[in-house]
Design a protein around this motif. Structure first.
Motif: not given
Length: 254
Positions: A203-205, A209-212, A214-222, A246-248
């Protein structure tokens, strides 16, 4: 085109997460890479194998960045192996989530020693080596969006990341005359070992995600691309800067 062809890159916290992703990408971009790591021996050796598979030199040096001697040892070992240091990436960090009112002293002390004191001693040691070499260099520190915003269970963590951001600004001034550029990246929520347990709450995740935008959390490769850019000659007139990755999330206030 390889952005770091012939460069010698050192990365702290390089066995997992952002550090590992940056190490592998640096090798892909033509660099020889040395990583510091604290405990993850197997993962450190996997990163080394990945770097060597691309035909680049690799070195893993174990050490706790909270110990000032670790910085001297890491730089010395890398110089012995590669002949010098061109790029230094300060990435090592911890974030043991805890409430403010009953925060243990030991947790505060450890977080500051790893995240801020460790960064200071590592950056100082790398800068001294670059000055000694006499042909400049690039230092990139992994700060955090937490340098700019607060967190209820991060009252010990956010000040350290603000400190890392500030360290890069001051180091940029102090080292500009030596042609050493100092910049930071400010990741948003990135899926790494540092927050894996916290984000096991689905639920927290989903809320995060909804706050970003770009619609997703980041990956290390980002983070690898922004770090490589700031380390490369493409950013030769960039110093004292901080790049949000930070995906915005930071700008999404409404």
């Amino acid at each position: 085109m390889t952005l770091l062809a012939g460069k010698r890159v050192l990365i702290t916290g390089g066995s997992t997460g952002i550090g590992a992703a940056a190490a592998v990408e640096a090798a892909r971009q033509g660099a020889d890479v040395a990583i510091n790591y604290a405990t993850s021996e197997d993962r450190a050796q996997q990163v080394i194998a990945d770097i060597q598979a691309m035909g680049r030199k690799a070195l893993a040096v174990r050490g706790d960045v909270a110990d000032p001697d670790t910085a001297q040892d890491f730089i010395a070992r890398a110089v012995e192996a590669f002949g010098g240091v061109d790029v230094f990436v300060n990435n090592a960090g911890i974030c043991p989530f805890h409430a403010l009112l009953d925060m243990p002293v030991a947790v505060v002390e450890r977080t500051f020693r790893v995240n801020l004191h460790g960064a200071y001693y590592m950056v100082q040691a790398a800068a001294n080596q670059m000055v000694k070499q006499g042909h400049g260099g690039a230092i990139v520190a992994v700060s955090s969006i937490s340098a700019l915003v607060g967190g209820e269970f991060q009252t010990h963590y956010t000040p350290t990341k603000a400190g890392v951001h500030s360290l890069m600004q001051s180091a940029a001034i102090a080292l500009g005359k030596h042609n050493i550029r100092c910049n930071s990246v400010l990741p948003g929520t990135i899926l790494t070992e540092i927050n894996r347990e916290d984000l096991a709450d689905l639920d927290k995740r989903r809320r995060m995600e909804a706050r970003v935008p770009l619609g997703r959390l980041g990956e290390a490769e980002d983070l690898a691309g922004p770090i490589i850019f700031l380390a490369s000659d493409m950013a030769q007139y960039v110093t004292g800067a901080a790049l949000l990755v930070d995906g915005g999330a930071f700008v999404n206030l409404q």
